[in-house]
Design a protein around this motif. Sequence first.
Motif, PDB file in Angstrom:
ATOM      1  N   PHE A 330      45.201  94.918  20.575  1.00  0.00           N
ATOM      2  CA  PHE A 330      45.052  94.511  21.971  1.00  0.00           C
ATOM      3  C   PHE A 330      46.387  94.631  22.710  1.00  0.00           C
ATOM      4  O   PHE A 330      46.431  95.123  23.842  1.00  0.00           O
ATOM      5  N   LEU A 331      47.476  94.197  22.079  1.00  0.00           N
ATOM      6  CA  LEU A 331      48.781  94.269  22.736  1.00  0.00           C
ATOM      7  C   LEU A 331      49.196  95.712  22.999  1.00  0.00           C
ATOM      8  O   LEU A 331      49.661  96.054  24.087  1.00  0.00           O
ATOM      9  N   THR A 332      49.032  96.565  21.997  1.00  0.00           N
ATOM     10  CA  THR A 332      49.563  97.928  22.095  1.00  0.00           C
ATOM     11  C   THR A 332      48.599  98.907  22.749  1.00  0.00           C
ATOM     12  O   THR A 332      48.997  99.693  23.618  1.00  0.00           O
ATOM     13  N   LYS A 333      47.322  98.878  22.367  1.00  0.00           N
ATOM     14  CA  LYS A 333      46.377  99.887  22.844  1.00  0.00           C
ATOM     15  C   LYS A 333      45.661  99.481  24.128  1.00  0.00           C
ATOM     16  O   LYS A 333      45.208 100.345  24.884  1.00  0.00           O
ATOM     17  N   HIS A 334      45.538  98.183  24.386  1.00  0.00           N
ATOM     18  CA  HIS A 334      44.855  97.739  25.601  1.00  0.00           C
ATOM     19  C   HIS A 334      45.851  97.312  26.680  1.00  0.00           C
ATOM     20  O   HIS A 334      45.747  97.738  27.821  1.00  0.00           O
ATOM     21  N   LEU A 335      46.815  96.477  26.307  1.00  0.00           N
ATOM     22  CA  LEU A 335      47.819  96.071  27.290  1.00  0.00           C
ATOM     23  C   LEU A 335      48.937  97.092  27.429  1.00  0.00           C
ATOM     24  O   LEU A 335      49.686  97.067  28.400  1.00  0.00           O
ATOM     25  N   GLY A 336      49.079  97.980  26.451  1.00  0.00           N
ATOM     26  CA  GLY A 336      50.096  99.032  26.534  1.00  0.00           C
ATOM     27  C   GLY A 336      51.515  98.537  26.370  1.00  0.00           C
ATOM     28  O   GLY A 336      52.464  99.188  26.823  1.00  0.00           O
ATOM     29  N   VAL A 337      51.697  97.382  25.701  1.00  0.00           N
ATOM     30  CA  VAL A 337      53.028  96.795  25.514  1.00  0.00           C
ATOM     31  C   VAL A 337      53.630  97.307  24.208  1.00  0.00           C
ATOM     32  O   VAL A 337      52.938  97.470  23.198  1.00  0.00           O
ATOM     33  N   ASP A 338      54.917  97.539  24.207  1.00  0.00           N
ATOM     34  CA  ASP A 338      55.647  98.103  23.070  1.00  0.00           C
ATOM     35  C   ASP A 338      55.421  97.286  21.795  1.00  0.00           C
ATOM     36  O   ASP A 338      55.533  96.063  21.788  1.00  0.00           O
TER      37      ASP A 338
END
Length: 441
Positions: A330-338
Amino acid sequence: MKTAVVLFTRDLRVRDNPALAAACANADQVVPLFVLDPALGKLSANRVRFLHQALADLRSTLRDKGGDLVIRMGDPVAETIELARSVNAEGIGMAADVSLYARKREKRLTEEAERHRMALKLFPGLTIVDPGTLRPGGGGNGYKVFSPYHRTWRAAKWRDEVATPRKITMPHGVAVGRLPALPEGESPDAAEGGETEARRQLATWLRHIGPYPDLHDDMAADGTSRLSPYLRFGCLSPLELANAAIKHEAEEYVRQLCWRDFYYQVALAMPQLSTEPIRPSGDTSWRDDKSALEHWQDGLTGVPIVDAGMRQLRAEGWMHNRARLITAAFLTKHLGVDWRHGVDWFFRWLLDGDVPNNSGNWQWVAGTGNDTRPYRKFNPIRQAQRFDPEGVYVRRYVPELKGVEGGAVHQPWRLPDEVKRGLDYPGPLESHRDEAVWLRP
């Protein structure tokens, strides 16, 4: 050999401890040592507490065998050499490790031991198969894909478990030092550290290991071993655990232990695993969204399965493996956060946080690591419906939703307005409400 020093690092046990067993078999006197490195202050409060509990338990066990645990504080190389010289030790033994810090420590200790005409010997024990042992047929530093590694790993001859020393004899007059006061942890429901507790949990786990293939992804059932913190600090031998699982015909669990070994050999080949992508082409442009990151950290994304996992992390210093995958995706692929922000946050809280597995798994999820399908996405709602169909796991950690029945808890934004108004729970993040894939029914 008359006297040997055993430097404990991440092998805080007496059972199947090759360094300790070899010292007791080959030296008349053995001095067990642990050095509290000021650099350990960078560890999370949870892991420091777990470490100190493990040290107290190790000291108690060594005393039962006639020995003790010498505690020193400072640079581990300088303190080890100073103690070894004071007891006229001829050799020093310690477990080999793969992190960049550990390898620098080993190099420095090797050089200082040689300068003082002592022998330093490194022993296995942190993994089942030594990280540098298995090589792919085409050469290279190690396996980059898990499946061929698993086949080779499973076919390899494992070392034999070593016997537990019956008695430990120390030189007279060694000042053992005092254990530091037990610090506070940040997670109120964190597990207790130490070999004694590890073995108690191991015995319980082996009585319930049979349904593991069916339950290990069932988030409500909590059907995993929860032994990872004890493996991380070496309170439990991974080899002993694997052998026990094989005796119980739990091959799926053995496969999970192989994943742990896999990332240790990855970390050996790539010591900058926590900061540099294994697959640079996958390290895309990340969104700089501090608000989204903080909502994720606080378990306030408005996506219940994600928030439940993040709140379990804070409460227990541990998270169900399926929840780790969902929250990281969720953090990386949905929110796009490093992904590196995720690595750092997990390191702050996880009792089992270590470079090989924490960083390696984050890179796998983010698409920068060893995943053969780096562009895959995990729909958090579908994951929740599959692995927590009745919402039991969510309601366990998100009390605001305890009144929502069944699987409806996974999409509270679809509840009637009068029900939503009675919930003290946020809607999905404003910055991410256009993610139609998972907001769709």
